[in-house]
Design a protein around this motif. Structure first.
Motif, PDB file in Angstrom:
ATOM      1  N   MET A   1       0.844  -1.204   0.000  1.00 35.50           N
ATOM      2  CA  MET A   1       0.000   0.000   0.000  1.00 35.50           C
ATOM      3  C   MET A   1       0.874   1.247   0.000  1.00 35.50           C
ATOM      4  N   LYS A   2       0.482   2.238  -0.814  1.00 36.68           N
ATOM      5  CA  LYS A   2       1.168   3.532  -0.832  1.00 36.68           C
ATOM      6  C   LYS A   2       0.392   4.476   0.078  1.00 36.68           C
TER       7      LYS A   2
ATOM      8  N   SER B   1      -8.519   3.845  -4.507  1.00 37.95           N
ATOM      9  CA  SER B   1      -7.621   3.211  -3.523  1.00 37.95           C
ATOM     10  C   SER B   1      -7.395   1.723  -3.755  1.00 37.95           C
ATOM     11  N   ASP B   2      -8.406   0.982  -4.146  1.00 36.36           N
ATOM     12  CA  ASP B   2      -8.202  -0.451  -4.392  1.00 36.36           C
ATOM     13  C   ASP B   2      -7.336  -0.668  -5.625  1.00 36.36           C
ATOM     14  N   GLU B   3      -7.709  -0.013  -6.712  1.00 30.97           N
ATOM     15  CA  GLU B   3      -6.979  -0.162  -7.971  1.00 30.97           C
ATOM     16  C   GLU B   3      -5.526   0.287  -7.854  1.00 30.97           C
ATOM     17  N   GLU B   4      -5.293   1.383  -7.137  1.00 26.79           N
ATOM     18  CA  GLU B   4      -3.941   1.958  -7.054  1.00 26.79           C
ATOM     19  C   GLU B   4      -3.207   1.561  -5.772  1.00 26.79           C
ATOM     20  N   LYS B   5      -3.845   0.748  -4.955  1.00 32.32           N
ATOM     21  CA  LYS B   5      -3.253   0.292  -3.690  1.00 32.32           C
ATOM     22  C   LYS B   5      -2.847   1.474  -2.792  1.00 32.32           C
TER      23      LYS B   5
ATOM     24  N   LYS C   1      -3.507   3.902   0.684  1.00 35.27           N
ATOM     25  CA  LYS C   1      -4.022   3.996   2.050  1.00 35.27           C
ATOM     26  C   LYS C   1      -3.971   5.458   2.452  1.00 35.27           C
TER      27      LYS C   1
ATOM     28  N   ASN D   1      -9.727   1.523   3.426  1.00 35.27           N
ATOM     29  CA  ASN D   1      -8.439   2.065   2.983  1.00 35.27           C
ATOM     30  C   ASN D   1      -8.155   3.469   3.515  1.00 35.27           C
TER      31      ASN D   1
END
Length: 456
Positions: free
Chosen positions: A1-2, A24-28, A30, A50
C-alpha cells in the motif's frame, strides 16, 4: 500500500478524499487523514477500509515527523502560512508534496533542495490558483504554437451561490472563507496593464471600477480587479503583453453595495474596538458616523453616503439587520472587519439545502497573419450539497489528481512549481472533464482598443 498523508480536512477536502478512496483499491492506496479534529474526516471516509483518521497537530513536530516519514506523498490542505514546516520535513525525509496554496517566498527557497532530491512540490493546484493556471496555459500555449502573438489576457473567477439558493438582495452568500471575502482587495492598489498603459486602483476605489461579463447563459456578472495582475505576465511568459487583467466575479450590484462598508471603514482589520464583545450591531454602525444629539443612526448613514430611502442599497442594508440594537457582536477585542464578518454571517451563511456555484472566464486576444482574434473560455460548476460543494470539487479534485499522477510517475519534473507545463495541465484538465469541470470555448470579435486612435 502507498500511504498518502492528508494534513487538514476542512470543507475543501470532500472531493479530494472521495476521489482517492475511489481509486484506492486499484492503485493500492491507504489514506491517513490528520486534523486537529477528526469529526468531519470520519464522516467523509465513512469507515472505508483504505482510510483512517488521526488527531494531528501540525505544530507538534514529533507527531508531524512521525506521520510524514510513513507517507509516499503529503497533501497539505492547511492554511498557506502553515505549509512551510511540513515542506521542510518533506525535504528532509524525501517526500513529494502537493498544496492548493500560492507559492510563498519561503517555499520558493526550497526549490533547489527539492530538485536535488528529485522531489515534486506542486503548489497552486486548486481552483484559483489552479484550474485558472492550467486552463489559461493550455490556450496560451496553443496560440503560441501557431506562431501567433498574444495581445490580451483577462481572467475572472468567483465562488457564488447557485441560482436556486440565491435568496437575498445581495445575491451572495459565503461559499468559502468569510474572512477572505471581508478583507478582499486590501494590502495595496490593484495593478494591471491595459493596451500598454499601467493602471492602479486604490482600495477605496476598487469596488466602483468593475467589468461586466456574460457567462455561458448563466446570466450577467461583474468583476473587480485583483490586487496584482502584473506578476502573472512573467508566470505565463507574457512579459510583453499589452493587456493583462485578473478579477473576482460577483453578481451585478454587489460591488456598489459592498463599497458602503469600505467607505465607512468597516472592513479595516488594523485595530481593535473597545468593548466590542458587548456592542450591538447598531452601536457598531454608529462608530463610523459623526456624533449628533438628535439624528438617528439610519439618518446619519443615509446622509453621509447620500443613499435615498427608496434606493436598493438601503434595502440591502436593512436586510442585514445591521441597525438592530439587541444583537451583539459578541467578539472580544474585535477588529471592524471581524465585527462586520459576524453581522454578515447571520444572513450569508449557506443553509443546509443551499448549493454553491463556481464561475470562471478567460479572454485571449491575439494576432495571427495580421488579423486580430479573440477566444472566450468559460466554466460553470454547480455544487451538489453542503458537503460536496462546487468549491470543494474544483479545489479538491485537481489536488487529488495531481497527487496520484505524481505517485504513479506520470508527472516527473522535480522542484517547487505551479501547474503551467503541458506535462501537468494536459492530463489533469482531461481527467477533470470527466467530472463535469469543462470549459466552453467561443471565438468572439477582438475587443481590444486601437492604441493609435484611443488614448489609454
Amino acid at each position: 500500500m502507498k500511504y498518502i498523508l492528508i494534513i487538514g480536512a476542512g470543507k475543501s477536502s470532500s472531493f479530494l478524499i472521495k476521489y482517492l478512496l475511489e481509486k484506492s483499491d486499484e492503485e493500492k492506496l491507504k489514506l491517513i487523514i490528520g486534523d486537529i479534529s477528526t469529526d468531519y474526516a470520519n464522516k467523509l471516509i465513512n469507515n472505508h477500509k483504505n482510510a483512517e483518521t488521526i488527531v494531528l497537530d501540525v505544530f507538534n513536530k514529533k507527531q508531524r515527523v512521525e506521520n510524514i516519514k510513513k507517507a509516499a506523498i503529503v497533501i497539505s490542505m492547511l492554511p498557506a502560512r502553515f505549509h512551510i514546516d511540513v515542506a521542510k520535513d518533506c525535504i528532509k525525509f524525501k517526500k513529494h508534496m502537493v498544496t492548493a496554496s500560492y507559492i510563498s517566498d519561503e517555499m520558493k527557497k526550497l526549490d533547489k533542495e527539492a530538485k536535488e532530491n528529485g522531489l515534486i512540490f506542486m503548489n497552486e493546484i486548486g481552483l484559483d490558483p489552479g484550474i485558472d493556471h492550467m486552463s489559461a496555459m493550455q490556450i496560451i500555449d496553443r496560440i503560441r504554437d501557431n506562431n501567433a502573438k498574444m495581445l490580451l489576457f483577462e481572467s475572472f473567477c468567483g465562488g457564488l451561490v447557485a441560482p436556486e439558493s440565491d435568496t437575498n438582495l445581495w445575491n451572495y452568500k459565503f461559499t468559502w472563507n468569510p474572512r477572505n471575502v471581508v478583507l478582499a482587495g486590501q494590502g495595496g492598489a490593484a495593478m494591471f496593464i491595459q493596451e500598454g498603459t499601467y493602471k492602479y486602483i486604490p482600495y477605496h476605489k476598487l469596488f466602483r471600477r468593475t467589468e461586466f461579463l456574460t457567462i455561458n447563459g448563466s446570466g450577467k456578472f461583474e468583476a473587480y480587479a485583483n490586487r496584482d495582475s502584473l506578476k502573472y505576465r512573467n508566470v505565463y511568459g507574457l512579459d510583453d503583453i499589452p493587456t493583462m487583467y485578473r478579477g473576482t466575479i460577483r453578481k451585478v450590484g454587489f460591488s456598489r453595495a459592498w463599497n458602503i462598508f469600505v467607505q465607512l471603514g468597516m472592513t479595516d482589520d488594523s485595530y481593535t474596538i473597545e468593548n466590542s464583545e458587548n456592542m450591538s450591531y447598531r452601536d457598531f454602525v454608529n462608530l463610523f458616523l459623526a456624533y449628533s444629539p438628535s439624528d438617528s443612526v439610519e439618518l446619519k448613514l443615509r446622509s453621509y453616503l447620500k443613499i435615498d430611502q427608496d434606493d436598493v442599497m438601503w434595502e440591502k442594508l436593512i436586510e442585514l439587520d445591521i441597525f438592530n440594537h439587541k444583537k451583539k457582536i459578541g467578539i472580544k477585542n474585535a477588529t471592524p472587519a471581524q465585527a462586520l464578518q459576524k453581522i454578515l454571517s447571520d444572513s450569508w451563511t449557506l443553509k443546509e439545502d443551499d448549493k454553491d456555484m463556481i464561475v470562471m472566464q478567460h479572454l485571449f486576444g491575439y494576432e495571427i497573419d495580421g488579423e486580430k482574434r479573440q477566444i472566450e473560455s468559460s466554466l460553470v460548476v454547480y455544487g451538489e450539497n453542503q458537503t460536496y460543494t462546487a468549491m470543494a470539487k474544483t479545489v479538491g479534485l485537481p489536488v487529488a489528481i495531481a497527487a496520484l499522477k505524481i505517485l504513479k510517475g506520470e508527472i516527473k519534473t522535480p522542484g517547487v512549481q505551479l501547474p503551467i507545463t503541458k506535462e501537468v495541465y494536459e492530463p489533469i484538465l482531461k481527467e477533470l472533464e470527466g467530472y463535469g469541470i469543462k470549459f466552453i470555448e467561443k471565438k468572439i470579435p477582438y475587443l481590444g482598443y486601437n492604441p493609435n486612435t484611443v488614448v489609454g
